[in-house]
Design an enzyme around this catalytic site. Structure first.
Site, mmCIF file in Angstrom:
data_model
loop_
_atom_site.group_PDB
_atom_site.id
_atom_site.type_symbol
_atom_site.label_atom_id
_atom_site.label_comp_id
_atom_site.label_asym_id
_atom_site.label_seq_id
_atom_site.Cartn_x
_atom_site.Cartn_y
_atom_site.Cartn_z
ATOM 1 N N GLU A 106 27.106 1.357 -2.684
ATOM 2 C CA GLU A 106 26.592 0.296 -1.589
ATOM 3 C C GLU A 106 27.609 0.060 -0.205
ATOM 4 O O GLU A 106 28.362 -0.638 -0.230
ATOM 5 C CB GLU A 106 26.406 -1.016 -2.064
ATOM 6 C CG GLU A 106 25.549 -1.125 -3.375
ATOM 7 C CD GLU A 106 24.987 -2.485 -3.903
ATOM 8 O OE1 GLU A 106 25.724 -3.422 -3.231
ATOM 9 O OE2 GLU A 106 24.692 -2.652 -5.036
ATOM 10 N N GLU A 152 28.251 -4.147 -10.839
ATOM 11 C CA GLU A 152 29.359 -4.717 -10.432
ATOM 12 C C GLU A 152 29.980 -5.635 -11.246
ATOM 13 O O GLU A 152 30.343 -6.900 -11.019
ATOM 14 C CB GLU A 152 28.757 -5.583 -8.936
ATOM 15 C CG GLU A 152 28.545 -4.781 -7.739
ATOM 16 C CD GLU A 152 28.032 -5.780 -6.749
ATOM 17 O OE1 GLU A 152 27.505 -6.795 -6.767
ATOM 18 O OE2 GLU A 152 28.436 -5.129 -5.660
#
Length: 838
Positions: free
Chosen positions: A248, A179
């Site tokens: 995710e 991320e």
């Protein structure tokens, strides 16, 4: 009976009742999918973090994931727990990956090594902060050297065990960084240079499998950029040569101390999954599929709770959460029925009206379609290929043959289970209550008093206030700040013997002692760890001792420069009165890292210490007390937890192993929860909350592998004050099983009939199954066919109900481990003639 009536059934049960690959696989990708040995694959994945469960739990968790329709297990690699080189017990990554392979599943290894994950310091070892000249996650030589060293260590360990698919192992994907695209703008050009370096470094390790970067829209080739979020159907890879992947899909959300308990409706999660595959996705991962437990001091945040349940399909204790697990299993089966078309064709999109959409995958001899209603309020009836289809609001219907609906995401065929924690009462013999469970009886409690202030010889004295993490290096949650104040009696900050004390802290928890007595306390929160404590204090003539106990509750794990977020008392510290003030911020302070009891290893029952006192009149509801007792583990194999109601805040150890921080006095806000959360419409982490005004967490998991036959040791360190006689052991058991099926539901997915079979499709049916092997259905408590209402465990007959429903279900199910009953007037009659549809 009128079409569309519903049939809930409640069942109460009694207690009676991949072989690891051997040859190398070639893993690549193209614009549609991950390609294994030349074959495109539609992949369903789920996250299970090895240190958040135990090796004894791993095979069962993995098997339940496989039974739930997963192809891949995804896990982070947690740098901090492997330094120095440590791959034992819950840290045994090789054993975990081999367990996945033994179940016949693949692995996605997310090395990071930054992981976020609500894990302490984002998974970085805190010593990294003290490397000279280091700057985290940017184009910094010191950081890159350490990151490469650890990444190479992990890759070499996996290669050494032959675990990459290119060696015949189960690892088909790896991830570098995590991320970073969410924060890289804060690092400027150096951040972009670092990202490109990380990608190149990963590829150079020659794992033989593709690498991904999640949330990195400019991930350089050949790395695949992937999506994280509650929904990723609108995500597009940064190259037409890369597949659409979702690393995710947040199955729920994490719990914070002081927060309400979040959950995500099953129908919405299923909707998000189906929309992703409808819109061209071919790899989807649940974060989490099993969340587990933050043992020890592993939580991040700060203020992340010890439970990492995440409302996942498999709960913290390893039990399947129904209907979420079962409904998603059915979704996976429906997607797999479409796989031949999904990998052979490009999607074709068309509008079916306002907020409705059809997607068709058609190739020679195969056709699959998805019909979506993205309206958050209204059901729709649409025409597709000459046929009419009813689409509930916020749902997707899946048609593996472009004609017949095998599943709608809003219509759940799976059974519902409700579980309860059954208390086994107090674990002490201090009470004369004869009803105490005998097998949990103990020899009573011993105690040890943690002294206030400085007691260690290695304490250090410095002028001014020191930031906590730079001082403790996170060796302990605790740091004592101590100074003295000489009072003559005429000081301007005094009003008689009274003064007002102001202390500002970066957090996370602060206790103030004046002359050894608790004078005040304060805490931050997950939204802001900052503390500003103001409290009246009484000073005596002469020397006064001011001791501040600053406590961390997990270190920050997310955000640009999160590694620089501090903690502890940074001032000002002031005494003030009607005529003036005394600023103590720059005076000499003495510092002690950690507790005396920690240095004495009071949590370790194998080390005998004279500090322990055995006395029935042990102190309760006083701060800074260690408690110890012996107990016999609950019989059977049901999951075990301790209910810490009656305690304040602290940490607990079972046989020397920390089960984590407990904090049952930290309550959720009174508002923000809903009695029933509408699955329709976009989900967010604060949309569906429960347990407002209640403790965020009272139950703390004790894995069975932590327990031993015969005598076990339980040690508590209580920081705020509590009464250990009030805690109790509990076991998690299934309380009831229910099913709610209507005539509008599709048939059970296992009854799907392909067009080539040329047979009549069955109608909807109710299916019940005991949660454990060897159990049988002993009784049916409620059955209604007609217009019943209510929820599992609280059903009621409606305006009309078949008089024979209970007998029909009893005959089909009692004495069976599982049963199926068709919804038909032949079975139940037609009690609802003239009743409108619902």
């Amino acid at each position: 009976m009128a079409a569309g009536t519903a049939t809930p059934l409640l069942l109460l049960l009694s207690v009676l009742c991949f072989v690891g690959a051997s040859r190398a696989a070639n893993v690549t990708y193209d614009h549609r999918a991950v390609v294994i040995d030349g074959v495109r694959r539609v992949v369903v994945s789920g996250s299970i973090h090895y240190p958040r469960s135990t090796p004894d739990m791993w095979p069962g968790l993995i098997q339940k994931a496989k039974d739930g329709g997963l192809d891949v297990i995804e896990t982070y690699v947690f740098w901090d727990i492997h330094e120095p080189y440590d791959f034992e017990g819950r840290k045994d990554l090789v054993r975990f990956v081999k367990a996945v392979a033994n179940a016949g599943l693949y692995v996605h290894l997310r090395i990071g090594p930054y992981v976020c994950a609500e894990w302490n310091y984002g998974g970085f070892p805190v010593w990294l902060h003290f490397v000279p000249g280091i700057k985290f996650r940017t184009d910094n030589a010191a950081f890159k050297a350490e990151m490469q060293r650890f990444t190479e260590k992990v890759v070499d360990t996996m290669k050494g065990a032959g675990l990459y698919a290119s060696q015949g192992g189960p690892i088909i994907l790896s991830q570098i960084e995590n991320e970073y695209g969410n924060v890289d703008s804060s690092y400027g050009a150096a951040g972009k240079a670092y990202m490109r370096w990380a990608a190149g470094m990963a590829v150079s390790l020659d794992t033989g499998v593709p690498w991904v970067m999640c949330q990195q829209s400019d991930a350089p080739d050949p790395l695949i950029n992937t999506c994280n979020g509650f929904y990723c159907d609108q995500f597009t890879p940064n190259s037409k040569s890369k597949p659409k992947m979702w690393t995710e899909n947040w199955s729920g959300w994490f719990l914070s101390f002081g927060g309400a308990v979040p959950y995500r409706p099953t129908e919405d999660l299923a909707f998000a999954v189906a929309r992703f595959y409808q819109r061209g996705g071919t790899f989807q991962n649940y974060y989490m599929y099993h969340g587990g437990t933050n043992f020890g001091r592993s939580t991040g945040g700060p203020f992340i709770a010890t439970s990492y349940d995440y409302d996942a399909p498999i709960d913290e204790y390893g039990m399947v959460r129904q209907p979420k697990w079962g409904h998603l299993r059915d979704v996976h089966k429906a997607i797999k029925l479409c796989e031949p078309a999904l990998v052979a064709a490009e999607p074709s999109y068309s509008s079916l009206g306002q907020n409705t959409e059809a997607t068709v995958y058609q190739a020679p001899s195969v056709c699959a379609a998805f019909l979506a209603n993205i309206d958050a309020q209204s059901d729709k009836t649409v025409k597709f290929n000459g046929n009419m289809y009813k689409l509930p609001a916020w749902s997707v219907s899946i048609l593996p043959d472009c004609k017949n609906v095998v599943l709608n995401t809003a219509q759940i065929n799976s059974q519902v289970t409700t579980s309860e924690m059954r208390s086994l009462r107090s674990s002490t013999q201090d009470s004369d209550d004869s009803s105490i469970t005998p097998e949990l009886a103990t020899a009573g409690w011993s105690y040890a008093i943690e002294p206030v202030g400085i007691t260690k010889e290695n304490a250090l004295t410095r002028p001014g206030l020191m930031e906590q993490i730079n001082t403790t290096a996170d060796a302990s949650d605790f740091l004592w700040y101590s100074t003295s104040i000489i009072v003559k009696g005429d000081e301007p900050y005094l009003n008689g013997s009274q003064s007002n004390l102001l202390i500002n802290s970066l957090g996370h928890v602060l206790q103030v002692y004046i002359n050894g007595k608790l004078a005040g306390s304060a805490k931050g929160s997950a939204s802001s760890s900052l503390i500003s404590l103001q409290t009246p204090v009484t000073l005596v003539p002469g020397k006064n001792k001011l001791d501040l106990l600053s406590t961390t509750v997990g270190l920050a794990n997310y955000g640009a420069f999160f590694d620089l977020v501090g903690a502890g008392v940074t001032g000002p510290v002031k005494l003030s009165g009607p005529n003036g003030a005394l600023d103590l911020s720059s005076t000499d302070w003495t510092y002690q890292i950690g507790l005396r009891g920690e240095d004495l290893h009071l949590y370790n029952p194998s080390e005998v210490s004279p500090e322990w006192v055995s006395d029935k009149a042990y102190p309760t509801n006083q701060p800074l007390i260690w408690y110890k007792t012996k107990f016999t583990a609950p019989a059977g194999d049901d999951p075990v937890a301790i209910d810490f109601t009656g305690m304040g805040k602290g940490e607990a150890w079972v046989n020397g192993q920390s089960i984590g921080r407990y904090w049952p006095t930290n309550l959720a806000p009174q508002s923000g929860c809903v009695n029933s959360c509408n699955y329709r419409g976009s989900y967010s982490s604060n949309k569906c909350l429960k347990k407002c005004g209640q403790p965020s967490q009272t139950l703390y998991h004790v894995p069975r592998s932590f327990l031993q036959p015969g005598s076990n040791d339980l040690v508590l360190f209580e920081q705020f004050g509590g009464d250990p006689r009030l805690i109790s052991f509990t076991t998690r058991q299934t309380n009831s099983i229910c099913a709610h099926i209507s005539e509008m539901h599709p048939a059970q997915i296992d009854s799907w009939i392909t067009p080539q079979q040329n047979a009549q499709r069955p109608g909807p049916s109710l299916r019940l199954e005991c949660p454990r092997e060897g159990q049988v259905i002993s009784n049916i408590k409620f059955a209604s066919f007609g217009t019943p209402s209510g929820t599992c465990g609280n059903y009621n007959h409606g305006e009309c109900s078949s008089s024979q429903a209970l007998a029909v279900v009893q005959e089909a199910c009692v004495g069976m481990s599982n049963c199926s009953v068709s919804l038909s007037s032949k079975n139940f009659g037609n009690p609802c003639s003239g009743v409108s549809h619902f």
